[in-house]
Design a protein around this motif. Structure first.
Motif, mmCIF file in Angstrom:
data_model
loop_
_atom_site.group_PDB
_atom_site.id
_atom_site.type_symbol
_atom_site.label_atom_id
_atom_site.label_comp_id
_atom_site.label_asym_id
_atom_site.label_seq_id
_atom_site.Cartn_x
_atom_site.Cartn_y
_atom_site.Cartn_z
ATOM 1 N N LEU A 243 0.686 -1.034 -0.242
ATOM 2 C CA LEU A 243 0.181 -0.318 -0.406
ATOM 3 C C LEU A 243 1.401 1.432 0.355
ATOM 4 C CD1 LEU A 243 -2.858 -0.872 2.925
ATOM 5 C CD2 LEU A 243 -2.831 -1.339 0.090
ATOM 6 N N CYS A 244 0.787 2.395 -1.233
ATOM 7 C CA CYS A 244 2.056 3.332 -1.174
ATOM 8 C C CYS A 244 1.259 4.035 -1.343
ATOM 9 C CB CYS A 244 2.664 3.137 -2.468
ATOM 10 S SG CYS A 244 4.129 1.223 -1.851
ATOM 11 N N THR A 245 -0.751 4.079 -0.563
ATOM 12 C CA THR A 245 -1.763 5.631 -1.379
ATOM 13 C C THR A 245 -1.502 7.237 -0.907
ATOM 14 O OG1 THR A 245 -2.186 4.857 0.329
ATOM 15 C CG2 THR A 245 -3.098 4.076 -1.517
ATOM 16 N N GLY A 246 0.259 7.340 -0.015
ATOM 17 C CA GLY A 246 0.052 8.484 0.457
ATOM 18 C C GLY A 246 -0.940 8.727 1.601
ATOM 19 N N ALA A 247 -0.624 9.939 2.099
ATOM 20 C CA ALA A 247 -1.129 10.852 2.741
ATOM 21 C C ALA A 247 -1.788 11.788 2.444
ATOM 22 C CB ALA A 247 -0.348 11.145 4.579
ATOM 23 N N THR A 248 -2.667 11.374 1.921
ATOM 24 C CA THR A 248 -3.884 11.942 0.796
ATOM 25 C C THR A 248 -4.950 13.382 1.299
ATOM 26 O OG1 THR A 248 -4.837 10.632 -0.141
ATOM 27 C CG2 THR A 248 -3.105 11.166 -1.593
ATOM 28 N N LYS A 249 -5.004 12.923 2.814
ATOM 29 C CA LYS A 249 -6.460 13.162 3.757
ATOM 30 C C LYS A 249 -6.315 14.786 4.293
ATOM 31 C CE LYS A 249 -9.409 12.037 6.569
ATOM 32 N NZ LYS A 249 -10.470 10.725 7.874
ATOM 33 N N PRO A 250 -6.257 15.534 3.630
ATOM 34 C CA PRO A 250 -5.407 17.222 4.299
ATOM 35 C C PRO A 250 -6.342 17.578 5.753
ATOM 36 C CG PRO A 250 -7.469 17.294 2.814
ATOM 37 C CD PRO A 250 -7.068 15.748 3.141
ATOM 38 N N GLU A 422 -3.287 15.042 7.712
ATOM 39 C CA GLU A 422 -3.182 13.746 8.395
ATOM 40 C C GLU A 422 -3.190 12.095 8.656
ATOM 41 O OE1 GLU A 422 -7.503 13.270 10.307
ATOM 42 O OE2 GLU A 422 -8.196 14.713 9.200
ATOM 43 N N GLY A 423 -3.147 11.428 7.176
ATOM 44 C CA GLY A 423 -2.750 10.582 6.829
ATOM 45 C C GLY A 423 -4.081 9.338 5.379
ATOM 46 N N ALA A 424 -3.567 8.712 5.634
ATOM 47 C CA ALA A 424 -4.336 7.588 4.083
ATOM 48 C C ALA A 424 -5.362 7.888 4.560
ATOM 49 C CB ALA A 424 -3.267 6.208 4.559
ATOM 50 N N GLU A 425 -6.251 8.119 3.435
ATOM 51 C CA GLU A 425 -7.545 7.929 3.461
ATOM 52 C C GLU A 425 -8.399 6.120 3.438
ATOM 53 O OE1 GLU A 425 -9.442 8.844 -0.503
ATOM 54 O OE2 GLU A 425 -7.795 10.488 -0.630
ATOM 55 N N ASP A 426 -9.115 6.641 4.661
ATOM 56 C CA ASP A 426 -9.567 5.343 5.273
ATOM 57 C C ASP A 426 -10.465 4.788 4.379
ATOM 58 O OD1 ASP A 426 -9.529 6.795 7.800
ATOM 59 O OD2 ASP A 426 -11.204 7.836 7.961
ATOM 60 N N SER A 427 -11.245 4.113 2.907
ATOM 61 C CA SER A 427 -12.211 3.791 1.948
ATOM 62 C C SER A 427 -10.576 2.990 1.485
ATOM 63 C CB SER A 427 -12.235 4.013 1.516
ATOM 64 O OG SER A 427 -11.042 5.116 0.291
ATOM 65 N N VAL A 434 -6.901 -3.746 7.212
ATOM 66 C CA VAL A 434 -5.987 -3.511 7.736
ATOM 67 C C VAL A 434 -5.628 -2.631 9.369
ATOM 68 C CG1 VAL A 434 -4.139 -3.712 6.023
ATOM 69 C CG2 VAL A 434 -4.637 -1.511 5.991
ATOM 70 N N GLU A 435 -5.023 -1.832 9.969
ATOM 71 C CA GLU A 435 -5.037 -1.475 11.133
ATOM 72 C C GLU A 435 -4.034 -0.471 10.685
ATOM 73 O OE1 GLU A 435 -3.017 -3.561 14.536
ATOM 74 O OE2 GLU A 435 -5.075 -4.974 14.232
ATOM 75 N N THR A 436 -4.227 0.580 11.688
ATOM 76 C CA THR A 436 -3.859 2.291 11.363
ATOM 77 C C THR A 436 -3.476 2.850 13.075
ATOM 78 O OG1 THR A 436 -6.033 2.900 12.040
ATOM 79 C CG2 THR A 436 -6.166 2.883 9.479
ATOM 80 N N ASP A 437 -2.706 3.421 12.908
ATOM 81 C CA ASP A 437 -2.281 4.125 13.758
ATOM 82 C C ASP A 437 -1.963 5.607 13.041
ATOM 83 O OD1 ASP A 437 -0.730 4.931 15.819
ATOM 84 O OD2 ASP A 437 1.200 4.476 15.356
ATOM 85 N N ARG A 438 -2.610 6.353 14.016
ATOM 86 C CA ARG A 438 -3.032 8.409 13.402
ATOM 87 C C ARG A 438 -3.411 8.520 12.664
ATOM 88 N NH1 ARG A 438 2.503 9.228 17.092
ATOM 89 N NH2 ARG A 438 2.822 7.762 15.889
ATOM 90 N N GLY A 439 -3.928 7.568 11.844
ATOM 91 C CA GLY A 439 -4.111 8.401 10.426
ATOM 92 C C GLY A 439 -3.515 7.651 9.398
ATOM 93 N N ALA A 440 -2.007 6.707 9.729
ATOM 94 C CA ALA A 440 -1.876 6.018 9.081
ATOM 95 C C ALA A 440 -1.409 4.781 9.244
ATOM 96 C CB ALA A 440 0.260 6.798 9.131
ATOM 97 N N VAL A 441 -1.116 3.786 8.020
ATOM 98 C CA VAL A 441 -1.811 2.203 8.708
ATOM 99 C C VAL A 441 -0.451 1.903 9.126
ATOM 100 C CG1 VAL A 441 -0.962 0.111 7.186
ATOM 101 C CG2 VAL A 441 -1.842 1.903 5.514
ATOM 102 N N ALA A 442 -0.602 1.161 10.072
ATOM 103 C CA ALA A 442 0.304 0.785 11.356
ATOM 104 C C ALA A 442 0.764 -1.000 10.347
ATOM 105 C CB ALA A 442 -0.648 -0.169 11.964
ATOM 106 N N ALA A 443 2.329 0.163 11.182
ATOM 107 C CA ALA A 443 3.583 -1.426 9.513
ATOM 108 C C ALA A 443 4.405 -0.205 10.969
ATOM 109 C CB ALA A 443 3.551 -0.615 8.662
ATOM 110 N N GLU A 444 5.709 -0.670 10.424
ATOM 111 C CA GLU A 444 6.358 -1.339 11.831
ATOM 112 C C GLU A 444 7.469 -0.565 10.690
ATOM 113 O OE1 GLU A 444 10.237 -2.870 14.769
ATOM 114 O OE2 GLU A 444 8.258 -3.625 14.543
ATOM 115 N N ARG A 463 4.058 6.377 7.076
ATOM 116 C CA ARG A 463 4.400 7.328 8.365
ATOM 117 C C ARG A 463 4.020 8.455 8.153
ATOM 118 N NH1 ARG A 463 10.406 7.809 7.401
ATOM 119 N NH2 ARG A 463 10.163 9.432 8.458
ATOM 120 N N GLY A 464 3.079 9.077 7.077
ATOM 121 C CA GLY A 464 2.277 10.114 7.486
ATOM 122 C C GLY A 464 2.892 11.047 5.963
#
Length: 498
Positions: A243-250, A422-427, A434-444, A463-464
């Protein structure tokens, strides 16, 4: 590296820029190509410092310093100085998939960490990088690289921005069959639709896209995962997904009058403006600055791009508001090398505005409190108040205090909100469960694995909001992990594995 005494003999020479009053008449890149001789002199300034912080990307005080893709900067500086351009290109391409992008739009945290920058102007690392890759294309040294083997494994990448493209490039070279899904009509993501043509010519982006396709990568355009094709179908058809959709949610600005017409997110404006400038779309007057009083809220690169775009569209006036303090003209003691230098700069759009209007257009320590509208429901102005930024005794914690009786009204027909994402789009994230962390995908970071086996995340989606060079870093490192997942071990380079 470079000439032993080069940093003492040669001053920093900056790339020649087109005249501000002339360049606002078109959408062409505002920087000229650096002559080879100048580039070689600048390469000579690299001082064999033995502590190349420029090459080591890290974060100090919340800001990136050094190169996140660990470019072998002293090595290719030395090769350029010696006129060994092809060898310099080979070294550059070992760590950076797309130096033609970073050489144009990266904020160059490498230069802030340059040892010469302790007491002088940094080595012109970014300009040298661009010169190397541009010369590589001009000389025909960059040709499609067909993978020497095919593994039979398949990978789907959602999003064709810098993270998705770099991951695709790496995995394709490892022999996997890679398909990129992009919902827009052109590939490139932020590179295509979020950065104006005068900073990054879309022909430069398309040239790289064409090269990747020639190397065997499949790019499916006008296809939104979760709408045109289901996440389930993607998972069933591929061995792994990134998933490389960017943080497109303003981030929004929920103040009185926000619902008025003429108040828009900056990225919506820039996307439409890019489409207009390259002929992909007809002009939409609602998202065009021609003849309007424009106010940009937000002080980052996106805001500066909005300023430059509005000038080219023929805005009546342009102002930019920042809640923050104006940076000092020189480093403060608390902002010591090798931290990223937080100093005042005149971005290309601000330089153009100053030439056109005869004054600085940025306002600092100002807060928008309300939008004012017409009876028909369109914005006609802003109400603002001044705010002082107060540091504590140790100059760490910062609080804002409103300045009494500082209210002002400003005319505005078009307001652009450029206050970050603020992060990736929720849909899409919900579609893949996938789980999220503060608006981003939860992935270490370093593993890039989500809670779903075989599904990874990289770039701003993970990473946001961040830098293009970090997106390239994450795409490369996620590709290493996916290759390891598919094959048991990876043949790809990585700087993160122990």
């Amino acid at each position: 590296m470079g000439k032993k005494t080069g940093f003492m003999e040669f001053d920093r020479e900056y790339v020649k820029e087109r005249d501000p009053k002339e360049r606002i008449k078109d959408w062409n890149e505002y920087k000229d190509r650096t002559p080879d001789e100048q580039t070689q002199r600048q390469g000579a300034r690299c001082m064999d410092c033995s502590i190349p912080y420029c090459s080591m990307g890290t974060e100090i005080e919340g800001a990136t310093t050094g190169c996140p893709v660990y470019n072998l900067i002293p090595e290719w500086n030395d090769l350029v100085y010696k006129g060994k351009w092809k060898e310099a290109l080979d070294r550059l391409m070992q760590t950076n998939n797309f130096p033609e992008f970073t050489g144009r739009v990266c904020p160059a945290p490498c230069e802030g960490a340059c040892t010469v920058a302790i007491s002088d102007d940094a080595v012109a690392i970014k300009d040298i990088e661009r010169s190397i890759i541009d010369k590589g294309f001009e000389m025909g040294w960059i040709q499609p690289r067909k993978p020497k083997r095919k593994t039979g494994k398949t990978v789907a990448i959602i999003g064709s921005g810098p993270a998705g493209l770099s991951a695709a490039d790496q995995l394709n070279q490892a022999g996997h069959s890679v398909t990129i899904y992009e919902r827009s009509e052109r590939a490139g993501g932020l590179l295509t639709y979020g950065i104006p043509n005068m900073k990054l010519d879309k022909k430069v982006v398309q040239r790289r896209i064409d090269l990747l396709e020639a190397e065997g990568i499949s790019i499916v355009l006008n296809t939104e995962v979760g709408v045109d094709i289901s996440a389930e179908e993607i998972e069933e058809s591929f061995d792994s997904v990134i998933l490389c959709t960017g943080a497109t949610k303003p981030f929004d600005l929920p103040i009185p009058g926000r619902e008025l017409g003429g108040v828009h997110f900056a990225m919506d404006y820039l996307t439409q403006s890019v489409k207009e400038s390259i002929g992909d779309s007809a002009i939409k007057s609602e998202l065009n600055a021609k003849g309007k009083n424009v106010i940009v809220i937000g002080s980052g690169d996106t805001g500066a791009d909005c300023v430059a775009t509005a000038l080219r569209q023929g805005a009546k006036s342009v102002n930019q508001f920042a809640r923050s303090l104006q940076f000092p003209f020189k480093r403060e003691k608390l902002n010591a090398w090798p931290a990223y230098p937080k100093v005042f700069t005149l971005e290309y759009g601000h330089e153009e505005a100053k030439e056109l209007y005869g004054e600085e257009i940025r306002e600092y320590q100002i807060q928008t409190k309300a939008f004012m509208g017409t009876e028909s429901g369109h914005v006609k102005g802003l109400y603002t108040e001044r705010a002082q930024k107060i540091r504590d005794d140790e100059r760490r914690m910062i609080v804002y205090e409103e300045v009494p009786d500082s209210g002002e009204e400003w005319d505005a027909d078009l307001v652009l909100l450029a206050i970050g994402f603020e992060g990736a789009e929720d849909s899409l994230l919900s579609a893949f469960n996938v789980e999220t962390d503060r608006g981003a995908v939860a992935a270490e970071y370093g593993k890039f694995t989500t809670n779903r086996k075989g599904i990874y995340a990289a770039g701003d989606a993970r990473r946001g909001q961040s830098l293009i060079v970090w997106a390239i870093n994450e795409g490369r490192e996620a590709a290493y992990e996916v290759d390891r997942f598919l094959m048991g071990k990876s043949i790809l380079p990585t700087v993160l594995a122990v």
